[in-house]
Design an enzyme around this catalytic site. Structure first.
Site, short mmCIF file in Angstrom:
data_model
loop_
_atom_site.label_atom_id
_atom_site.label_comp_id
_atom_site.label_asym_id
_atom_site.label_seq_id
_atom_site.Cartn_x
_atom_site.Cartn_y
_atom_site.Cartn_z
N GLU A 1 -32.94 -40.38 5.96
CA GLU A 1 -32.46 -39.46 4.93
C GLU A 1 -30.99 -39.10 5.07
O GLU A 1 -30.55 -38.11 4.48
CB GLU A 1 -33.32 -38.19 4.95
CG GLU A 1 -34.80 -38.46 4.72
CD GLU A 1 -35.62 -37.21 4.62
OE1 GLU A 1 -35.68 -36.62 3.53
OE2 GLU A 1 -36.20 -36.79 5.65
N ASP B 1 -56.37 -35.25 13.56
CA ASP B 1 -57.73 -34.74 13.75
C ASP B 1 -58.38 -34.40 12.41
O ASP B 1 -59.60 -34.49 12.26
CB ASP B 1 -57.72 -33.49 14.64
CG ASP B 1 -57.51 -33.81 16.11
OD1 ASP B 1 -57.60 -35.00 16.47
OD2 ASP B 1 -57.25 -32.88 16.89
N HIS C 1 -42.24 -29.79 2.01
CA HIS C 1 -41.63 -29.01 0.93
C HIS C 1 -42.67 -28.44 -0.03
O HIS C 1 -42.45 -28.37 -1.24
CB HIS C 1 -40.65 -29.88 0.14
CG HIS C 1 -39.40 -30.21 0.90
ND1 HIS C 1 -38.50 -29.27 1.34
CD2 HIS C 1 -38.90 -31.41 1.31
CE1 HIS C 1 -37.50 -29.86 1.98
NE2 HIS C 1 -37.73 -31.16 1.97
N ARG D 1 -47.34 -36.30 4.95
CA ARG D 1 -46.01 -36.05 5.49
C ARG D 1 -46.02 -34.71 6.21
O ARG D 1 -46.26 -33.67 5.61
CB ARG D 1 -44.94 -36.04 4.40
CG ARG D 1 -43.56 -35.71 5.00
CD ARG D 1 -42.41 -36.01 4.06
NE ARG D 1 -42.27 -35.03 3.00
CZ ARG D 1 -41.21 -34.97 2.18
NH1 ARG D 1 -40.23 -35.86 2.31
NH2 ARG D 1 -41.16 -34.08 1.22
N ASP E 1 -31.74 -36.42 -0.02
CA ASP E 1 -31.01 -36.03 1.19
C ASP E 1 -29.94 -37.05 1.54
O ASP E 1 -28.88 -36.70 2.06
CB ASP E 1 -31.99 -35.86 2.36
CG ASP E 1 -32.77 -34.57 2.27
OD1 ASP E 1 -32.15 -33.51 2.10
OD2 ASP E 1 -34.01 -34.62 2.35
#
Length: 268
Positions: free
Chosen positions: A149, A85, A46, A71, A175
């Protein structure tokens, strides 16, 4: 040991306190790290954070004690491969609904045969090839946090938590409240009750569970409910709160009489 798992074990009875980094700014991330938070989520879901910014923020946070969690925007092995990576060691996966999705999340963080992570010997994670036997040992240091969520996901809690390689669960109150028909009411009694039940179920399983609150008061409720790790707000949210408070104070009648420290002594 994975740094986030180590943080949880070392915390004991005091749940580590974190926050969200949404500004996409390495400088703000570094300042947040020095502010005293135990951990923080570098949010790609987000926020406008892209891969190069993840690298730069991880570099900035390496100079602080704050443990970073990245996240990803979705449970996608290509996205996971890239953040690993880049040097991420703990990945948070949004909107995991069942054990199959949790299994895919774990697999994305592991090299074969335990998973499907693509092989690269020239990455920041391996210090560009300077870490001896990085590929052989990387799987053991990876951390996975899956987000529950929705009410449907909470029903699957035991199955999700039982997936090997899932190190912790995280409930997203926003959520979750929406899925229960209480949009924008994260503190609705029904939502709080379901979250408290989830904590008890995780305690029975011995699986760490965390959540986030918008202010210290709500976070205090979550800590009292037994959550093992908690976050408060975000870098942008904390900035906006401070900025709006300052503006409101200065626009209050009589505020022109408030004495302030000379700007010459503050280095602004």
């Amino acid at each position: 040991m994975n740094p986030f798992s180590h943080l949880l074990k070392a915390a004991g009875a005091h749940p580590p306190v974190g926050t969200w980094i949404m500004s996409a700014s390495p400088l703000v991330a570094e300042a947040t790290g020095h502010a005293g938070f135990d951990w923080a989520v570098l949010d790609m879901e987000h926020s406008p954070v892209d891969m190069m910014e993840v690298v730069q923020m991880l570099q900035a946070l390496s100079a602080t004690k704050m443990v970073p969690v990245v996240r990803v925007a979705w449970n996608d092995p290509v996205l996971v491969k890239r953040v690993l990576d880049a040097g991420a060691t703990t990945v948070m996966f949004p909107f995991v609904q069942n054990a199959d999705e949790a299994t895919r999340a774990v697999a994305a963080t592991r090299y074969p045969p335990q998973g499907v992570r693509g092989l690269s010997t020239m990455s920041r994670a391996s210090r560009f090839g300077a870490v001896p036997n990085y590929v052989a040992n990387a799987n053991k240091s990876m951390g996975v946090i899956v987000q529950l969520e929705s009410a449907q996901a909470i029903k699957q809690l035991e199955a999700i938590a039982g997936v090997e390689g899932v190190d912790g669960l995280f409930i997203g109150p926003g959520d979750l409240s929406a899925s229960m028909g209480h949009v924008g009411q994260s503190s609705h009694p029904a939502v709080m009750d379901l979250m408290s039940q989830a904590v008890l179920r995780c305690k029975a399983l011995g699986k760490p569970i965390g959540t986030i609150g918008g202010d210290p008061e709500s976070v205090a409720q979550y800590r009292a409910a037994g959550f093992d790790f908690v976050a408060v707000g975000s870098d942008l949210g904390l900035f906006m709160q401070g900025a709006r408070s300052a503006i409101a104070a200065l626009r209050t009648p009589g505020s022109e009489h408030v004495h302030s420290v000379s700007s010459g002594t503050r280095g602004y």
